[in-house]
Design an enzyme around this catalytic site. Sequence first.
Site, short mmCIF file in Angstrom:
data_model
loop_
_atom_site.label_atom_id
_atom_site.label_comp_id
_atom_site.label_asym_id
_atom_site.label_seq_id
_atom_site.Cartn_x
_atom_site.Cartn_y
_atom_site.Cartn_z
N LYS A 224 0.84 -1.20 0.00
CA LYS A 224 0.00 0.00 0.00
C LYS A 224 0.87 1.24 0.00
O LYS A 224 1.81 1.35 0.78
CB LYS A 224 -0.90 -0.03 1.24
N ASP A 256 -6.07 -0.67 6.72
CA ASP A 256 -6.90 -1.79 7.17
C ASP A 256 -8.13 -1.91 6.28
O ASP A 256 -8.58 -3.01 5.97
CB ASP A 256 -7.31 -1.58 8.63
N ASN A 280 -8.18 -0.24 -3.21
CA ASN A 280 -8.08 1.23 -3.29
C ASN A 280 -9.43 1.91 -3.05
O ASN A 280 -9.48 2.98 -2.45
CB ASN A 280 -7.51 1.65 -4.65
N1 LIG Z 1 -4.98 10.48 0.18
C1 LIG Z 1 -5.52 9.33 -0.27
N2 LIG Z 1 -6.36 9.33 -1.33
C2 LIG Z 1 -6.91 8.20 -1.80
N3 LIG Z 1 -6.68 6.99 -1.25
C3 LIG Z 1 -5.85 6.92 -0.19
C4 LIG Z 1 -5.23 8.08 0.37
N4 LIG Z 1 -4.48 7.69 1.43
C5 LIG Z 1 -4.63 6.33 1.52
N5 LIG Z 1 -5.45 5.87 0.56
C6 LIG Z 1 -5.84 4.48 0.31
O1 LIG Z 1 -5.60 3.72 1.47
C7 LIG Z 1 -4.62 2.70 1.21
C8 LIG Z 1 -3.77 2.48 2.42
O2 LIG Z 1 -3.00 3.61 2.72
P1 LIG Z 1 -1.56 3.56 3.43
O3 LIG Z 1 -1.46 4.83 4.17
O4 LIG Z 1 -0.51 3.27 2.42
O5 LIG Z 1 -1.66 2.28 4.41
P2 LIG Z 1 -1.42 2.20 6.01
O6 LIG Z 1 -2.64 2.86 6.60
O7 LIG Z 1 -1.37 0.73 6.28
O8 LIG Z 1 -0.15 2.92 6.29
C9 LIG Z 1 -3.87 3.17 -0.01
O9 LIG Z 1 -3.31 2.08 -0.70
C10 LIG Z 1 -4.99 3.85 -0.80
O10 LIG Z 1 -5.80 2.89 -1.45
MG LIG Z 2 -1.38 -0.54 8.02
#
Ligand SMILES: Nc1ncnc2c1ncn2[C@@H]1O[C@H](COP(=O)(O)OP(=O)(O)O)[C@@H](O)[C@H]1O
Ligand SMILES: [Mg+2]
Length: 323
Positions: A224, A256, A280
């Site tokens: 992610k 999550d 996504n």
């Molecule tokens: N600013 C955003 N705009 C659109 N989708 C988002 C955004 N931030 C996170 N996401 C979605 O949430 C997923 C998980 O985010 P991420 O921050 O990489 O994971 P984690 O919460 O495990 O650190 C991303 O792969 C994307 O699909």
């Molecule tokens: Mg996470």
Amino acid sequence: MPRFDVTIAGELNLDLVLYGLPPELQPERELLASDMNITLGASSAIVAHNLAALGNRVGFASRVAEDSMGRLALERLIEAGVDVSTIRRSTDGARTGVTVILHHGRWRNILTYLGTISRLAIEDLDFDYLSSARHFHLSSFYLQTTLRPHIPALFKRLKAAGLTISLDTNDDPDDRWQGGLWEALPFVDLLLPNEREAVKISGQENVEKAAARLSETVPLVVVKLGAAGAIARSDSKLFRSPALRVDAIDTVGAGDSFDAGFISRYIRGADVETCLAHGNLAGALSTSRPGGTEAFRDREHREQFFRDQPLVSQPAPRADSPG
Ligand SMILES: Nc1ncnc2c1ncn2[C@@H]1O[C@H](COP(=O)(O)OP(=O)(O)O)[C@@H](O)[C@H]1O
Ligand SMILES: [Mg+2]
């Protein structure tokens, strides 16, 4: 047909989020927040809640204290349709865990009292219950300190019982990335780290190399990438899927929620591109409301959000219905 689509063993707590704080937190002053939210927290609980909100039959094994926080957390899971019939009540004095999040706009302080979060033991788990599913998911490998030494053996038994297994390690507070993770990975079908975690686990310098290294052990590695979406690596194939363009108001629990969206499709045999798109979609939905479950709890909001997204047709149908 098994009783559940997905079973999960993991932690359950509440997040107390304060918004609109002064930039500096001076000691001994009465500092005011402009808004607050108490919401279901803990990676495992968020995945369980959101999988159920997406129409899956979910069984959740956990441990919680007999206190008001524990009752509220259980209520939220029950409202979403998660089966909580085997959740144990702690009698060892630990309270239900809580995370206080001080939201400063672009960054946050995250303060956690672990309480029952780290107390789930292998003895708390009913193997027949966990194995009455097509798929087993585990989150927060490094917070589950009591269960952790038993995870490789648990995975091995669940795999032998015919389940597929997914793992989202989340962060390692000690930043060491050991503790039996590499003994567990050979039993994992689907690994769901974020970018930082993938790099740390694999010891590689960038996300592509990390995914390649991890996919030598795990058949499907999905990383992610926040607002950049996600990549997946299966054998030598690399897939990329952009995030949805949304006004993200809070990314707590987005990873999550992504897991829930991805797994919803994965367990129905969808191709990697479809699973990524649904990951996504669920991640973006999560960012539209505070915390990891608020956007999923509000059925009207959730369905409107899905209707507004042209690329992804429908939320996941029930596993027992065709298509
Ligand atoms: N600013 C955003 N705009 C659109 N989708 C988002 C955004 N931030 C996170 N996401 C979605 O949430 C997923 C998980 O985010 P991420 O921050 O990489 O994971 P984690 O919460 O495990 O650190 C991303 O792969 C994307 O699909
Ligand atoms: Mg996470």
